[in-house]
Design a protein around this motif. Structure first.
Motif, PDB file in Angstrom:
ATOM      1  N   GLY A 417       0.824  -1.196   0.000  1.00 26.84           N
ATOM      2  CA  GLY A 417       0.000   0.000   0.000  1.00 26.84           C
ATOM      3  C   GLY A 417       0.855   1.240   0.000  1.00 26.84           C
ATOM      4  N   HIS A 418       0.314   2.337  -0.551  1.00 28.86           N
ATOM      5  CA  HIS A 418       1.077   3.579  -0.608  1.00 28.86           C
ATOM      6  C   HIS A 418       0.097   4.738  -0.562  1.00 28.86           C
ATOM      7  CE1 HIS A 418       5.171   5.188  -2.291  1.00 28.86           C
ATOM      8  NE2 HIS A 418       4.709   5.948  -1.314  1.00 28.86           N
ATOM      9  N   VAL A 419       0.349   5.723   0.288  1.00 26.59           N
ATOM     10  CA  VAL A 419      -0.497   6.910   0.381  1.00 26.59           C
ATOM     11  C   VAL A 419       0.362   8.138   0.081  1.00 26.59           C
ATOM     12  CG1 VAL A 419      -2.178   5.894   1.952  1.00 26.59           C
ATOM     13  CG2 VAL A 419      -0.159   6.995   2.906  1.00 26.59           C
ATOM     14  N   PHE A 420      -0.188   9.050  -0.720  1.00 23.13           N
ATOM     15  CA  PHE A 420       0.557  10.214  -1.195  1.00 23.13           C
ATOM     16  C   PHE A 420      -0.183  11.509  -0.899  1.00 23.13           C
ATOM     17  CE2 PHE A 420       1.530   6.737  -4.074  1.00 23.13           C
ATOM     18  CZ  PHE A 420       2.890   6.841  -4.323  1.00 23.13           C
ATOM     19  N   GLN A 421       0.548  12.541  -0.533  1.00 18.88           N
ATOM     20  CA  GLN A 421       0.033  13.905  -0.572  1.00 18.88           C
ATOM     21  C   GLN A 421       0.477  14.507  -1.904  1.00 18.88           C
ATOM     22  OE1 GLN A 421       0.568  16.328   3.018  1.00 18.88           O
ATOM     23  NE2 GLN A 421       1.149  14.481   4.136  1.00 18.88           N
ATOM     24  N   LEU A 422      -0.436  14.575  -2.849  1.00 16.07           N
ATOM     25  CA  LEU A 422      -0.087  15.042  -4.188  1.00 16.07           C
ATOM     26  C   LEU A 422      -0.042  16.559  -4.284  1.00 16.07           C
ATOM     27  CD1 LEU A 422      -2.242  12.644  -6.387  1.00 16.07           C
ATOM     28  CD2 LEU A 422       0.192  12.468  -5.881  1.00 16.07           C
ATOM     29  N   GLY A 423      -0.808  17.242  -3.434  1.00 18.04           N
ATOM     30  CA  GLY A 423      -0.898  18.695  -3.552  1.00 18.04           C
ATOM     31  C   GLY A 423      -1.586  19.084  -4.842  1.00 18.04           C
ATOM     32  N   THR A 424      -0.969  19.974  -5.614  1.00 17.70           N
ATOM     33  CA  THR A 424      -1.573  20.453  -6.865  1.00 17.70           C
ATOM     34  C   THR A 424      -0.852  19.885  -8.090  1.00 17.70           C
ATOM     35  OG1 THR A 424      -0.192  22.445  -6.808  1.00 17.70           O
ATOM     36  CG2 THR A 424      -2.373  22.578  -5.780  1.00 17.70           C
ATOM     37  N   ARG A 425      -0.111  18.783  -7.889  1.00 10.17           N
ATOM     38  CA  ARG A 425       0.661  18.196  -8.995  1.00 10.17           C
ATOM     39  C   ARG A 425      -0.210  17.956 -10.238  1.00 10.17           C
ATOM     40  NH1 ARG A 425       1.774  16.172 -13.017  1.00 10.17           N
ATOM     41  NH2 ARG A 425       3.172  14.455 -13.537  1.00 10.17           N
ATOM     42  N   TYR A 426      -1.417  17.458 -10.062  1.00  8.54           N
ATOM     43  CA  TYR A 426      -2.286  17.151 -11.204  1.00  8.54           C
ATOM     44  C   TYR A 426      -3.320  18.253 -11.440  1.00  8.54           C
ATOM     45  CZ  TYR A 426      -0.051  12.656 -10.976  1.00  8.54           C
ATOM     46  OH  TYR A 426       0.902  11.673 -10.971  1.00  8.54           O
ATOM     47  N   SER A 427      -3.806  18.852 -10.380  1.00  7.69           N
ATOM     48  CA  SER A 427      -4.841  19.880 -10.552  1.00  7.69           C
ATOM     49  C   SER A 427      -4.296  21.111 -11.284  1.00  7.69           C
ATOM     50  CB  SER A 427      -5.432  20.276  -9.203  1.00  7.69           C
ATOM     51  OG  SER A 427      -4.430  20.710  -8.300  1.00  7.69           O
ATOM     52  N   GLN A 428      -3.028  21.437 -11.089  1.00 10.15           N
ATOM     53  CA  GLN A 428      -2.437  22.575 -11.811  1.00 10.15           C
ATOM     54  C   GLN A 428      -2.356  22.268 -13.294  1.00 10.15           C
ATOM     55  OE1 GLN A 428      -1.763  25.554 -10.827  1.00 10.15           O
ATOM     56  NE2 GLN A 428      -0.775  25.667  -8.827  1.00 10.15           N
ATOM     57  N   ASP A 429      -1.822  21.097 -13.641  1.00 10.42           N
ATOM     58  CA  ASP A 429      -1.668  20.740 -15.055  1.00 10.42           C
ATOM     59  C   ASP A 429      -3.006  20.632 -15.766  1.00 10.42           C
ATOM     60  OD1 ASP A 429       1.063  20.695 -14.830  1.00 10.42           O
ATOM     61  OD2 ASP A 429       1.229  18.516 -14.674  1.00 10.42           O
ATOM     62  N   MET A 430      -4.011  20.116 -15.048  1.00 10.34           N
ATOM     63  CA  MET A 430      -5.290  19.839 -15.686  1.00 10.34           C
ATOM     64  C   MET A 430      -6.339  20.910 -15.374  1.00 10.34           C
ATOM     65  SD  MET A 430      -5.458  15.679 -15.312  1.00 10.34           S
ATOM     66  CE  MET A 430      -6.796  15.544 -16.526  1.00 10.34           C
ATOM     67  N   LYS A 431      -5.892  22.004 -14.723  1.00  9.72           N
ATOM     68  CA  LYS A 431      -6.774  23.144 -14.434  1.00  9.72           C
ATOM     69  C   LYS A 431      -8.033  22.710 -13.687  1.00  9.72           C
ATOM     70  CE  LYS A 431      -5.031  25.836 -18.339  1.00  9.72           C
ATOM     71  NZ  LYS A 431      -3.932  24.894 -18.625  1.00  9.72           N
ATOM     72  N   ALA A 432      -7.822  21.908 -12.647  1.00  6.43           N
ATOM     73  CA  ALA A 432      -8.931  21.499 -11.774  1.00  6.43           C
ATOM     74  C   ALA A 432      -9.011  22.501 -10.634  1.00  6.43           C
ATOM     75  CB  ALA A 432      -8.703  20.095 -11.245  1.00  6.43           C
ATOM     76  N   THR A 433      -9.971  23.386 -10.705  1.00  5.46           N
ATOM     77  CA  THR A 433     -10.093  24.452  -9.723  1.00  5.46           C
ATOM     78  C   THR A 433     -11.498  24.488  -9.125  1.00  5.46           C
ATOM     79  OG1 THR A 433     -10.763  26.066 -11.390  1.00  5.46           O
ATOM     80  CG2 THR A 433      -8.400  25.863 -10.961  1.00  5.46           C
ATOM     81  N   PHE A 434     -11.617  25.229  -8.025  1.00  7.98           N
ATOM     82  CA  PHE A 434     -12.920  25.480  -7.410  1.00  7.98           C
ATOM     83  C   PHE A 434     -12.989  26.963  -7.063  1.00  7.98           C
ATOM     84  CE2 PHE A 434     -10.028  25.005  -3.920  1.00  7.98           C
ATOM     85  CZ  PHE A 434     -10.512  25.848  -2.926  1.00  7.98           C
ATOM     86  N   LEU A 435     -14.185  27.451  -6.852  1.00  7.47           N
ATOM     87  CA  LEU A 435     -14.358  28.842  -6.453  1.00  7.47           C
ATOM     88  C   LEU A 435     -14.421  28.935  -4.931  1.00  7.47           C
ATOM     89  CD1 LEU A 435     -17.014  30.046  -9.063  1.00  7.47           C
ATOM     90  CD2 LEU A 435     -14.521  30.308  -9.143  1.00  7.47           C
ATOM     91  N   ASP A 436     -13.556  29.769  -4.358  1.00 10.62           N
ATOM     92  CA  ASP A 436     -13.532  29.910  -2.904  1.00 10.62           C
ATOM     93  C   ASP A 436     -14.645  30.844  -2.430  1.00 10.62           C
ATOM     94  OD1 ASP A 436     -12.698  32.516  -3.398  1.00 10.62           O
ATOM     95  OD2 ASP A 436     -10.607  32.137  -2.855  1.00 10.62           O
ATOM     96  N   GLU A 437     -14.634  31.179  -1.131  1.00 11.27           N
ATOM     97  CA  GLU A 437     -15.696  32.013  -0.563  1.00 11.27           C
ATOM     98  C   GLU A 437     -15.792  33.387  -1.232  1.00 11.27           C
ATOM     99  OE1 GLU A 437     -13.317  30.426   1.028  1.00 11.27           O
ATOM    100  OE2 GLU A 437     -13.898  29.799   3.057  1.00 11.27           O
ATOM    101  N   ASN A 438     -14.692  33.828  -1.819  1.00  8.27           N
ATOM    102  CA  ASN A 438     -14.671  35.140  -2.473  1.00  8.27           C
ATOM    103  C   ASN A 438     -14.929  35.050  -3.969  1.00  8.27           C
ATOM    104  OD1 ASN A 438     -13.916  36.457  -0.005  1.00  8.27           O
ATOM    105  ND2 ASN A 438     -11.837  35.638  -0.305  1.00  8.27           N
ATOM    106  N   GLY A 439     -15.290  33.833  -4.423  1.00 10.79           N
ATOM    107  CA  GLY A 439     -15.572  33.661  -5.838  1.00 10.79           C
ATOM    108  C   GLY A 439     -14.342  33.598  -6.714  1.00 10.79           C
ATOM    109  N   LYS A 440     -13.179  33.373  -6.115  1.00  5.37           N
ATOM    110  CA  LYS A 440     -11.935  33.291  -6.879  1.00  5.37           C
ATOM    111  C   LYS A 440     -11.545  31.830  -7.100  1.00  5.37           C
ATOM    112  CE  LYS A 440     -10.051  37.700  -5.268  1.00  5.37           C
ATOM    113  NZ  LYS A 440      -8.904  38.370  -4.594  1.00  5.37           N
TER     114      LYS A 440
END
Length: 577
Positions: A417-440
C-alpha cells in the motif's frame, strides 16, 4: 460449500517457472493459472480470497467517508498528455490505438481520469472535501515480470483520491486514509509497518508505504526500535558525522595497486580498513537546447563500505535525470578504465559530489585515474578542493536515527500500500479548480491512496507458510473451516453428524467447506494444509463412539478433542479470537 460442487485442483510439485514461495504455493494450491508473462487467471479458490480482501477494503473505505465509483481500464491519451506522463511513464505504460488511430493507455493508475471527473463536477468550495475510490484492474508492462502476483503485469488495485480546498484539508484527508489503512491491514491479520517513502513518479510532497513484514521481501525497511521513526531505504536519512574532520597526517602518494579494482581488494592489498577507502561512481546528465545537446559528467564519492542511494542522488541539484556513464565516457573524462577512478587529475572537468561521510574523511584512499594505481593520504583542501556535499548513501544498521532517539535497524518488507500527498501536482496541469468564498478560482489539493489487492495474497503467503503449505489468517482464508469426514459415504453415523454440524456452522454464519469428495484421509489433509484453511474438523466413527470430534488449527501441532454438541461454540470462539 461442498467440495464436490466447488473446483479444487492441487499439484504435488510447483511449475518450474515459479520462483518465490508465494508463487509456488499459489500454483500448487490451484489459486492462479498462468496464461502469459505476468498475466494470470484467478481460479475459484484464489478469487474467494481476493473478494475477502476487497470486502475488508470497501468496508473500511466506506467507514472513512470515501465514495466508490468505477473508472475505465482504457483511458484517452489526451488526459495523460495534459500532465506529461504520456511520455514520462515510458514503456511501463501500455499504449494502444483504436480503429481510428487514436491513442489510448491501459491504465496503470487513474490520477488523470479522476482529476478530469472532478474538474467537471466540482465547482464550489461547498462541495469539498470529497474522496472517490474504485477497485479496478491495472496493467503495467513490467520489463521482467516475476514472482507470480508479487510483480505481475496485470493486477487489481484499490486506488482512492481525495480533493480538498487547502493544504490543511489535504493533511486531514491524508490522516483519515492513513488511519483507514492501518485498520485494513490489522483486519487482514498481517504483521505490517508503515514507513515514510519517496513519492517517485507519482509526484507530490509526502508519502508513506505500507509493508507486510517478510524475510523474503524485496524492500529494506529502516526503523528505530526505541522510537516511531520508520522509512523505506530510499527515504531513510543518513545523518552527517558529528565528529569534525581530522587533520592530515599522511602525504599524498600515488601507490601501485596492480589488478585491484574493488575497494575491498584495495583495502586488503594495502592492509587498511575498508572504511579508509572511497569509491567513485560516474553519472551523466544531458540537456538539449534546440539542436545542441550538452553533456555533464558527475563523480559521486562514497565510503568504501557504503552503497549509493539512487533516489537521493536524483535529488541533488542538476541530477534529476541522470544515467550511469558508459565505459567510453569514463575513459574520455577520466583517462582510465573503471576501477581506478578518483577526483584528482581527471582528464576533463567533472562535477564532484561527496557523501557526508566522505566529506568528513581525511588521509583516505581513492583511484588515481591510472590503471593499477590509487592515491593514498588524500585530504580535502590540500589535495583537492572542497566538494558539494549531500546525503548519497543507503543507511546501515547502527546508524543514528534521524529523530535522535536511538540507532537504526533494518528488516525486509513487501510493499502492499502507498499513500501520497499530491498537492496540486495534477490539478495545476489539468486546471482542476474550485471557487472559494470570495468567488476566486483556486487549485484543488489532491491526495491518492493505493492498495495492491492481488499483491496482498502473495505478501500474506510470504509471511505465513510452512513446509506443508499456506497458513492463511482467518480473515483472508478461502474458507474459515474445513470439515474432513472419515468415511462420509460409508458410515451413516459419520454422515449424519457431518451434515448436522455443517448445517449448524453454516446457519451460524461460518464460512465452512465440507470435503465430500471421498478422498483418502492423507490426500484430503494434504490438500487443505496446502490450501491453508486455518481451522479443520475431523469426524470419524472412532471419535463418535468416544463422543468426540477432532479439531486442529493450521498452526497447531496436535489435535484437540471436542464434544459434538460443543463444536459450534468452540469454533465461534476460535474465530472470534
Amino acid at each position: 460449500m461442498r467440495a464436490s460442487r466447488f473446483f479444487i485442483s492441487t499439484l504435488k510439485e510447483a511449475p518450474s517457472d515459479a520462483e518465490v514461495v508465494s508463487h509456488k504455493l499459489m500454483m500448487r494450491a490451484g489459486m492462479i493459472k498462468r496464461i502469459g508473462s505476468g498475466i494470470y487467471t484467478y481460479m475459484p479458490m484464489g478469487l474467494r480470497i481476493i473478494r475477502k480482501v476487497e470486502n475488508i477494503i470497501r468496508e473500511e473505505m466506506d467507514k472513512a467517508g470515501a465514495i466508490e465509483l468505477l473508472m475505465p481500464l482504457v483511458q484517452p491519451a489526451e488526459l495523460w498528455q495534459e500532465t506529461g506522463r504520456w511520455d514520462k511513464m515510458g514503456p511501463e505504460l501500455m499504449r494502444v490505438k483504436d480503429r481510428h488511430g487514436r491513442d489510448f493507455a491501459i491504465q496503470p493508475t487513474s490520477e488523470e481520469v479522476i482529476t478530469d471527473v472532478v474538474r467537471t463536477e466540482i465547482k464550489s468550495y461547498r462541495q469539498l472535501p470529497v474522496n472517490f475510490y474504485h477497485v479496478q484492474t491495472k496493467f503495467r508492462d513490467e520489463r521482467r515480470p516475476r514472482f507470480g502476483l508479487m510483480r505481475g503485469r496485470e493486477f487489481t488495485m484499490k486506488d482512492a483520491y481525495s480533493f480538498d480546498r487547502d493544504v490543511e484539508g489535504l493533511k486531514k484527508s491524508y490522516a483519515i486514509m492513513f488511519d483507514a489503512y492501518t485498520k485494513i491491514f490489522n483486519r487482514f491479520g498481517l504483521q505490517f509497518r508503515a514507513v515514510a517513502a519517496d513519492n517517485g513518479a507519482i509526484g507530490g510532497s509526502g508519502s508513506h508505504e505500507f509493508h507486510v513484514i517478510a524475510d523474503t521481501g524485496e524492500d529494506a525497511l529502516v526503523y528505530c526500535p526505541t522510537s516511531d521513526y520508520a522509512a523505506n531505504m530510499e527515504a531513510a536519512a543518513a545523518l552527517p558525522p558529528t565528529t569534525t574532520r581530522a587533520a592530515a597526517t599522511q602525504a599524498l602518494t600515488k601507490t601501485p595497486t596492480p589488478g585491484k579494482q574493488r575497494c575491498e581488494d584495495v583495502a586488503a592489498f594495502l592492509n587498511v580498513p575498508l572504511t579508509q577507502n572511497v569509491k567513485s561512481i560516474v553519472l551523466v546528465t544531458e540537456a538539449k537546447e534546440g539542436e545542441v545537446a550538452t553533456k555533464q559528467v558527475w563523480l559521486l564519492l562514497l565510503r568504501g563500505d557504503h552503497e549509493l542511494n539512487e533516489v537521493k542522488a536524483s535529488k541533488v541539484a542538476g541530477l534529476a535525470e541522470f544515467r550511469f556513464a558508459s565505459e567510453s565516457e569514463i575513459v574520455e573524462w577520466f583517462g582510465s578504465t573503471p576501477g581506478y577512478l578518483g577526483p584528482i587529475g581527471t582528464k576533463k572537468p567533472v562535477n564532484i559530489v561527496a557523501d557526508h561521510t566522505v566529506a568528513a574523511m581525511s588521509d583516505f584512499i581513492c583511484g588515481a585515474n591510472d590503471v593499477d594505481f590509487h592515491y593514498t593520504g588524500v585530504n580535502w583542501g590540500r589535495d583537492l578542493p572542497e566538494a558539494t556535499v549531500a546525503d548519497l548513501r543507503n543507511v546501515v544498521e547502527g546508524d543514528p536515527s534521524p529523530d535522535g532517539k536511538g540507532t537504526l535497524a533494518i528488516q525486509r518488507g513487501i510493499e502492499v500500500g502507498h499513500v501520497f500527498q499530491l498537492g496540486t501536482r495534477y490539478s495545476q496541469d489539468m486546471k482542476a479548480t474550485f471557487l472559494d468564498e470570495n468567488g476566486k478560482p483556486q487549485p484543488i489539493q489532491m491526495g491518492c491512496y493505493g492498495i495492491g489487492v492481488t499483491r496482498i495474497l502473495g505478501a500474506a503467503i510470504e509471511q505465513n507458510f510452512d513446509d506443508k503449505g499456506i497458513i492463511w489468517p482467518t480473515a483472508l482464508a478461502p474458507f474459515e473451516v474445513v470439515i474432513c469426514p472419515m468415511g462420509y459415504d460409508r458410515s451413516e453415523a459419520v454422515k449424519a453428524e457431518v451434515d448436522r454440524l455443517y448445517a449448524e456452522l453454516t446457519a451460524a454464519g461460518v464460512d465452512v467447506i465440507l470435503d465430500d469428495r471421498g478422498e483418502r484421509p492423507g490426500a484430503m489433509f494434504a490438500d487443505w494444509e496446502l490450501i491453508g484453511v486455518p481451522h479443520r474438523i475431523v469426524i470419524g466413527d472412532r471419535g463418535l463412539k468416544e463422543g468426540k470430534l477432532e479439531y486442529q488449527g493450521r498452526r497447531d501441532t496436535e489435535a484437540t478433542a471436542v464434544a459434538p454438541a460443543e463444536m459450534v461454540a468452540f469454533i465461534q470462539a476460535r474465530l472470534a479470537a
